[in-house]
Design an enzyme around this catalytic site. Structure first.
Site, PDB file in Angstrom:
ATOM      1  N   GLU A  70       0.815  -1.220   0.000  1.00 20.88           N
ATOM      2  CA  GLU A  70       0.000   0.000   0.000  1.00 20.88           C
ATOM      3  C   GLU A  70       0.850   1.272   0.000  1.00 20.88           C
ATOM      4  OE1 GLU A  70      -3.880  -1.915   2.277  1.00 20.88           O
ATOM      5  OE2 GLU A  70      -2.676  -0.410   3.324  1.00 20.88           O
ATOM      6  N   GLU A  73      -4.704  -8.951   0.375  1.00 26.48           N
ATOM      7  CA  GLU A  73      -5.423  -8.734   1.630  1.00 26.48           C
ATOM      8  C   GLU A  73      -6.908  -8.640   1.343  1.00 26.48           C
ATOM      9  OE1 GLU A  73      -4.331  -5.388   4.049  1.00 26.48           O
ATOM     10  OE2 GLU A  73      -2.179  -5.753   3.793  1.00 26.48           O
TER      11      GLU A  73
END
Length: 478
Positions: free
Chosen positions: A171, A373
């Site tokens: 991220e 995720e």
């Protein structure tokens, strides 16, 4: 009730994920080895739920063998975590390895392999050394990019013969968005130009790490791959009206394509340059740097998907006295009647898996990718314990099932998705939320020395991995 069975491909990854800073704790960490997250926690402990932070976390540093034993029992094929850059080195400028932490990391990797679990290693999961943040402004500095590549080289030298799956960032857009766009994390500076420079420099750092990986011939020598883990915000316009579609397009450009395009296609979108120039937020770059990005794209990508993002055109005027923010072009849209996770405040819309999968197929050359995720955070899960003390998290089983259904449907339609990684293996610390929302297959009992206990979802996941079959309602895709 009528059920069908979806077959899960034999080589489809079914694993779980975490990070170094959210699990290890500070045991063995030297005083000068703080990460950005450690720095933020020490300066603003009061915003972390009940004061819990990375200090002890789940104590994985001492209990990794216990945790890996549970991973083996559940049957995980892969486990993703990170190496904490701030701890791996004792001298960031001269790239001196901290032998104690490096040895611990090597032991974790060996223990995973010994138990038949493939390690997937991320090189930066918010663990920028605090010293580099305070001295150079963190990822706003090209010097920090160069220091990152030197750190990566040391990591490759240590573990390149054993780790087959590498990722530069997890991220990469998040920290600067929270700090420089939203100003809700330390040091709370709203500065859109800095935000954009961090974005560029992280894209450049990924390309330079890929370049190093290719120079070392790890793919040829060990069959390894290198990628990046992104968190694209699957974006839907409120309506078919041109103004709403345009709002969604710009939102997608600034939060998704800004990393998807350079990582996979090797180029930033031309319209991004137009927008940056219009609002005086153009990042500093050279032709050589842009060429490095063009020539060093990733082998594959991990995508973190949790909930959809819905936007509409602005209905109020922008405050011209504030710095430019992408919200100049949009407002968030609250869909009436949506299904919600009330604890996290996120919409539950499993179709994001299919829609993003089709986009990867159609817009990004059907590159190899996987879900890095996906998961559901719930408060006060101890309410749901049965007489044996096992948390009955049927809501998590439903959440995973519904998302996997849409993902497998996309695989059936040709999207090159190779796996699903649950967030998270155990409950762990998250920024600000700390242990408030629990995501794990395995409970961490804070009142009992952080002892571990598998939840109902862990036994369900174990069965899923063993049988490679997912039971679905026949009307699931209505």
């Amino acid at each position: 009730m009528n059920f069908d069975t979806m077959k899960i491909p034999r080589n489809f990854i079914l694993g779980a994920a975490a990070s170094a800073w959210q699990t290890e704790g500070w045991a063995g960490k030297k005083a000068e080895q703080d990460s950005y997250l450690d720095l933020w926690y020490k300066n603003n402990k009061h915003v972390w739920h009940n004061g819990y932070g990375p200090g002890i976390a789940t104590d994985f540093y001492h209990r990794y063998k216990e945790d890996i034993s549970l991973m083996k029992e559940i049957g995980l094929t892969h486990y993703r975590t990170s190496i904490n850059w701030s701890r791996f080195l004792s001298d960031y400028e001269n790239v001196i390895v901290d032998e104690e932490y490096a040895d611990y990391t090597g032991q974790v990797i060996n223990e995973l392999l010994k138990n038949g679990i493939e390690p997937m290693i991320c090189l930066e999961h918010y663990e920028l050394p605090a010293e580099l943040f305070e001295t150079y402004g963190g990822w706003g500095s090209k010097h920090v990019v160069d220091l990152f590549v030197k750190y990566v080289e040391k990591v490759f030298e240590r573990y390149g013969d054993r780790v087959k799956n590498w990722f530069t960032f997890n991220e990469p857009i998040v920290v600067q968005t929270r700090v420089y766009l939203d100003a809700i994390r330390y040091p709370f500076e709203q500065n859109t130009k800095k935000w954009m420079q961090w974005n560029f420099n992280k894209a450049l750092a990924t390309a330079k790490a890929v370049q190093l990986f290719k120079q070392k011939e790890y793919k040829e020598r060990y069959g390894s791959k290198i990628g990046v883990i992104l968190n694209p915000e699957v974006t839907y316009a409120r309506s078919l009206a041109d103004h709403d579609i345009e709002a969604a397009r710009i939102y997608d450009l600034l939060f998704n394509r800004i990393f998807l395009d350079p990582s996979i296609n090797g180029e930033f979108p031309p319209e991004l340059f137009e927008l940056m120039e219009k609002h005086d937020i153009l990042f500093d770059s050279t032709e050589n740097e842009l060429q490095i990005i063009k020539e060093n794209t990733v082998d594959y990508v991990g995508l973190n998907l949790y909930f959809p993002h819905r936007v509409k055109a602005r209905t109020t005027a922008w405050n011209g006295s504030t710095p430019f923010h992408p919200a100049y072009y949009y407002e968030m849209f609250d869909l009436p009647g949506k299904k919600m996770n009330p604890y996290r405040g996120w919409e539950i819309y499993p179709q994001i898996m299919f829609d993003m999968a089709m986009r990867m197929k159609e817009d990004y050359g059907n590159i190899e990718w996987f879900i890095a995720e996906n998961g559901m955070g719930v408060e006060n899960e101890f309410r749901f314990k049965n007489d044996e003390g096992i948390i009955q998290d049927d809501y998590r089983i439903e959440f995973i099932s519904d998302h996997l259904k849409w993902l497998l449907k996309a695989v059936e339609q040709g999207s090159n998705c190779t796996g699903y990684m649950l967030w998270a293996f155990t409950d762990n610390v998250s920024p600000m939320n700390a242990f408030k929302n629990r995501y794990g297959l395995v409970e961490i009992n804070l009142e009992e020395n952080r002892n571990r206990k598998m939840k109902k979802s862990a036994y369900w996941y174990m069965n899923l991995i063993e049988k490679r079959e997912l039971q679905i309602h026949k009307d699931v895709f209505r």
